[in-house]
Motif scaffolding. Structure first.
Motif, PDB file in Angstrom:
ATOM      1  N   GLY A   1      27.344  43.051  -8.801  1.00  0.00           N
ATOM      2  CA  GLY A   1      27.975  42.124  -9.740  1.00  0.00           C
ATOM      3  C   GLY A   1      29.372  41.754  -9.287  1.00  0.00           C
ATOM      4  O   GLY A   1      29.666  41.748  -8.081  1.00  0.00           O
ATOM      5  N   CYS A   2      30.258  41.467 -10.244  1.00  0.00           N
ATOM      6  CA  CYS A   2      31.615  41.004  -9.903  1.00  0.00           C
ATOM      7  C   CYS A   2      32.684  42.066 -10.121  1.00  0.00           C
ATOM      8  O   CYS A   2      33.543  42.287  -9.275  1.00  0.00           O
TER       9      CYS A   2
ATOM     10  N   SER B   1      25.101  37.313  -5.759  1.00  0.00           N
ATOM     11  CA  SER B   1      26.261  36.621  -6.354  1.00  0.00           C
ATOM     12  C   SER B   1      26.558  37.241  -7.712  1.00  0.00           C
ATOM     13  O   SER B   1      26.065  38.315  -8.014  1.00  0.00           O
ATOM     14  N   CYS B   2      27.343  36.552  -8.527  1.00  0.00           N
ATOM     15  CA  CYS B   2      27.509  36.919  -9.938  1.00  0.00           C
ATOM     16  C   CYS B   2      26.113  36.916 -10.548  1.00  0.00           C
ATOM     17  O   CYS B   2      25.267  36.116 -10.164  1.00  0.00           O
TER      18      CYS B   2
ATOM     19  N   PRO C   1      24.249  35.767 -13.223  1.00  0.00           N
ATOM     20  CA  PRO C   1      25.563  35.446 -13.781  1.00  0.00           C
ATOM     21  C   PRO C   1      25.733  35.998 -15.212  1.00  0.00           C
ATOM     22  O   PRO C   1      24.761  36.143 -15.918  1.00  0.00           O
TER      23      PRO C   1
ATOM     24  N   GLY D   1      26.805  36.271 -21.426  1.00  0.00           N
ATOM     25  CA  GLY D   1      27.454  35.621 -22.562  1.00  0.00           C
ATOM     26  C   GLY D   1      28.421  34.537 -22.130  1.00  0.00           C
ATOM     27  O   GLY D   1      28.894  33.745 -22.935  1.00  0.00           O
TER      28      GLY D   1
ATOM     29  N   PHE E   1      28.175  32.510 -18.641  1.00  0.00           N
ATOM     30  CA  PHE E   1      27.403  31.415 -18.048  1.00  0.00           C
ATOM     31  C   PHE E   1      26.142  31.125 -18.872  1.00  0.00           C
ATOM     32  O   PHE E   1      25.689  29.988 -18.917  1.00  0.00           O
ATOM     33  N   GLY E   2      25.614  32.161 -19.530  1.00  0.00           N
ATOM     34  CA  GLY E   2      24.477  31.936 -20.431  1.00  0.00           C
ATOM     35  C   GLY E   2      24.868  31.053 -21.600  1.00  0.00           C
ATOM     36  O   GLY E   2      24.042  30.351 -22.175  1.00  0.00           O
TER      37      GLY E   2
ATOM     38  N   LEU F   1      21.885  27.793 -19.910  1.00  0.00           N
ATOM     39  CA  LEU F   1      20.909  28.878 -19.783  1.00  0.00           C
ATOM     40  C   LEU F   1      19.992  28.709 -18.571  1.00  0.00           C
ATOM     41  O   LEU F   1      19.592  29.682 -17.954  1.00  0.00           O
TER      42      LEU F   1
ATOM     43  N   THR G   1      20.710  27.292 -15.622  1.00  0.00           N
ATOM     44  CA  THR G   1      21.461  27.701 -14.433  1.00  0.00           C
ATOM     45  C   THR G   1      21.548  29.223 -14.367  1.00  0.00           C
ATOM     46  O   THR G   1      21.328  29.838 -13.319  1.00  0.00           O
ATOM     47  N   TRP G   2      21.869  29.806 -15.515  1.00  0.00           N
ATOM     48  CA  TRP G   2      21.971  31.267 -15.627  1.00  0.00           C
ATOM     49  C   TRP G   2      20.679  31.932 -15.138  1.00  0.00           C
ATOM     50  O   TRP G   2      20.701  32.872 -14.348  1.00  0.00           O
ATOM     51  N   LEU G   3      19.556  31.379 -15.580  1.00  0.00           N
ATOM     52  CA  LEU G   3      18.260  31.972 -15.259  1.00  0.00           C
ATOM     53  C   LEU G   3      17.909  31.814 -13.773  1.00  0.00           C
ATOM     54  O   LEU G   3      17.421  32.749 -13.140  1.00  0.00           O
ATOM     55  N   VAL G   4      18.180  30.636 -13.218  1.00  0.00           N
ATOM     56  CA  VAL G   4      17.817  30.394 -11.809  1.00  0.00           C
ATOM     57  C   VAL G   4      18.649  31.281 -10.878  1.00  0.00           C
ATOM     58  O   VAL G   4      18.119  31.888  -9.947  1.00  0.00           O
ATOM     59  N   VAL G   5      19.948  31.387 -11.144  1.00  0.00           N
ATOM     60  CA  VAL G   5      20.798  32.217 -10.280  1.00  0.00           C
ATOM     61  C   VAL G   5      20.401  33.691 -10.425  1.00  0.00           C
ATOM     62  O   VAL G   5      20.362  34.441  -9.435  1.00  0.00           O
TER      63      VAL G   5
ATOM     64  N   ASN H   1      25.404  25.987 -25.513  1.00  0.00           N
ATOM     65  CA  ASN H   1      24.927  25.098 -24.439  1.00  0.00           C
ATOM     66  C   ASN H   1      25.016  23.643 -24.895  1.00  0.00           C
ATOM     67  O   ASN H   1      25.484  22.769 -24.162  1.00  0.00           O
TER      68      ASN H   1
ATOM     69  N   GLY I   1      31.219  32.133  -5.975  1.00  0.00           N
ATOM     70  CA  GLY I   1      29.916  32.697  -6.326  1.00  0.00           C
ATOM     71  C   GLY I   1      30.053  33.946  -7.181  1.00  0.00           C
ATOM     72  O   GLY I   1      29.092  34.630  -7.487  1.00  0.00           O
ATOM     73  N   HIS I   2      31.284  34.255  -7.568  1.00  0.00           N
ATOM     74  CA  HIS I   2      31.596  35.386  -8.439  1.00  0.00           C
ATOM     75  C   HIS I   2      32.473  34.890  -9.588  1.00  0.00           C
ATOM     76  O   HIS I   2      33.200  33.915  -9.430  1.00  0.00           O
TER      77      HIS I   2
ATOM     78  N   VAL J   1      27.869  37.655  -1.705  1.00  0.00           N
ATOM     79  CA  VAL J   1      28.154  36.367  -1.065  1.00  0.00           C
ATOM     80  C   VAL J   1      29.532  36.374  -0.402  1.00  0.00           C
ATOM     81  O   VAL J   1      29.793  35.565   0.482  1.00  0.00           O
TER      82      VAL J   1
END
Lengths: 304, 226
Positions: A9-10, A41-42, A44, A47, A49-50, A54, A56-60, B150, B173-174, B198
């Motif tokens: 994670g980050c 990566s993150c 992500p 809470g 990026f979700g 959502l 984008t969050w899911l694909v990453v 969203n 990427g972080h 990354v």
């Protein structure tokens, strides 16, 4: 021998590498092999990026899981945020074929495919299930007897419980049992299961509100005379540790509560030094805890 | 819609100027139910301000958006909210701020889209899931908060501070970057100076950034915000 892809994670690698250090060392002593998730990566953040997008969050998240799938090993995390994201993404994608197809259409453009063949585990699950508390007990060279520990569970390890399946989210015991296995006492305190305040983009978006949560938690913990708070999450760890510095700067509140990650506490009980488990990377002092350990150890030796 | 009906609604609302938008919307909606007019055809305009931005199919919009990711049958439970208040009574942010999860669900149901999306309090939820755990109807309240956020972001409501976190993600990427201090600490610990993410793989970073472009995330971040 069990092996895991350690998803960092980050915050773990970029703020509290001590958590990474302790986790690698401690699991090494129990013959758990740790693999690096190269190019992750993150997660992500669920809470943050979700809350923004959502899909984008899911694909990453799916991409991160893909890397572990290519290594053919289950994922292990040391952050509740990473756990929430990867566990939930895995859950959603395993149960919904249409969603998996949607995600894979995007992943195909980077030559990846989510297959749904690995599990996502929190490090506490590795400690409790793969190793087992009994085996841990036998290996302790410095049991933490006399140490009062305040357990903080964080939110996303337990909830939503329908998905996580760690039993009741209102009366969890898994980390209290861990603390007791190390010989320490788990103290109960007001609002034990309340959030640290950092999640959902609140730390980034309204740091004052986040700090109000943290202050309230720390006050309740200090009130019970705990020697430290133990966290299962790098983000909660960050909030408690850096939060104490911020509380002193913004509210003039001085606390000196040592903040210790699960595997750091275990490392101490295994006889490792505070540098060995990376506690010297904390912003808030840990000396009071180390001093207590030393005194207890002498008392223990005298008794013998 | 015929003029007579439109007048009737606007006048009914105008009489109640002292009420909050959500209360006005309640009264108007009851009128609508009685008159059996398809909700989306109603134009709510009064001489003074009345119900601003009411959009009676907002709840459907939420359920539709949510069902793209989550299980539809779970999300449909939003329709069963009885306003019992167990959620708001469990909410830790509710103790400290004027964020009210029950009011969000009420306003969402009544179609107060603009109110809901522009409300700064929407961002006071830490997504702790306590309300979702306790909802007696099994409404996935916290997930609904994420879905509504969203929609809010897509309508141009994103905090500057959150935009900055997105910029970090779009750069490294972080969500958090490394620093010289951390690199030194890592080295001292015997860890790789740059973690095996990354950060040590520029070609993989490109891959993540490509995904962020492909999903529309990049454009969304650059196009939204106050």
């Amino acid at each position: 021998m069990n092996r895991y892809s350690y998803f960092l994670g980050c915050i773990t690698p970029n703020r509290y590498p001590g958590i990474e250090l302790a986790t690698r060392k401690v699991l090494g002593t129990f013959d758990i092999e740790i693999l690096d998730v190269e190019g992750a990566s993150c997660c992500p953040a669920p809470g943050v990026f979700g809350s923004f997008d959502l899909m984008t969050w899911l694909v990453v998240a799916a991409r991160n899981i893909c890397i572990a799938e290519e290594m053919n090993s289950d994922i292990m995390v040391t952050c509740n945020g990473c756990y929430a994201t990867l566990h939930e993404a895995n859950y959603l994608l395993k149960q919904d074929d249409k969603l998996r197809d949607d995600v894979n259409i995007i992943l195909k453009t980077v030559n990846r495919e989510y297959k749904g063949i690995v599990k996502v585990k929190h490090v506490i699950e590795v400690l409790s299930e793969d190793i087992g508390y009994e085996r841990i007990k036998q290996k302790l060279s410095r049991p933490l007897s006399g140490v009062k520990v305040a357990v903080h569970y964080g939110c996303h390890f337990l909830k939503p419980s329908e998905m996580r399946r760690h039993g009741s989210s209102e009366r969890p015991t898994i980390i209290d049992d861990f603390v007791r296995a190390l010989g320490a006492q788990s103290v109960s305190y007001k609002d034990k299961l309340t959030c640290c305040g950092a999640g959902g983009g609140v730390r980034a978006g309204s740091s004052d509100l986040a700090l109000n949560y943290t202050r309230s938690k720390i006050e309740n913990i200090v009130h019970e005379g705990a020697d430290c708070v133990v966290t299962p999450c790098a983000f909660c760890h960050f909030q408690f540790d850096a939060g104490q510095v911020e509380l002193s700067e913004t509210q003039g509140k001085q606390f000196k509560l040592p903040v210790v990650y699960l595997t750091q506490l275990l490392g101490l009980a295994l006889g490792m030094s505070s540098e060995d488990v990376g506690l010297d990377g904390n912003k808030t002092q840990v000396q009071s805890l180390l001093e207590k350990l030393r005194v207890q150890q002498i008392a223990h030796a005298v008794k013998k | 819609m015929e003029r007579s009906k439109r007048t009737r609604f606007s006048s009914a609302v105008r009489k109640l100027e002292c009420l909050r938008p959500v209360e006005k919307a309640y009264i108007v909606q009851e009128d609508l139910l009685r008159s059996k007019i398809p909700a989306r055809d109603i134009e709510l305009t009064g001489k003074n301000e009345t119900v601003t931005g009411a959009k009676f199919d907002f709840r459907d919009e939420i359920i539709e958006a949510a069902s793209k990711i989550f299980r539809r049958d779970h999300m449909e439970r939003l329709r069963t909210c009885l306003q019992c208040g167990k959620c708001v009574g469990s909410c830790p942010s509710g103790r400290m701020t004027s964020w009210r999860i029950r009011r969000l669900l009420q306003e969402a149901t009544l179609g107060l889209r603009d109110n809901v999306c522009s409300d700064e309090n929407l961002w006071d939820c830490t997504t702790c899931y306590t309300c979702q755990e306790r909802c007696p109807h099994g409404i996935p309240t916290t997930d609904i908060v994420r879905v509504i956020r969203n929609l809010a972001v897509r309508s141009g409501h994103m905090k500057e501070k959150h935009k900055k976190v997105c910029q970090m993600f779009l750069t490294y990427g972080h969500a958090i970057a490394t620093s010289d201090e951390i690199r030194n600490i890592r080295k001292r610990y015997g860890l790789r100076e740059l973690p095996p993410t990354v950060l040590s793989h520029p070609e993989q970073l490109k891959e993540v950034l490509y995904i962020l472009e492909k999903t529309g995330f990049k454009i969304m971040v650059e196009g939204s915000g106050k």
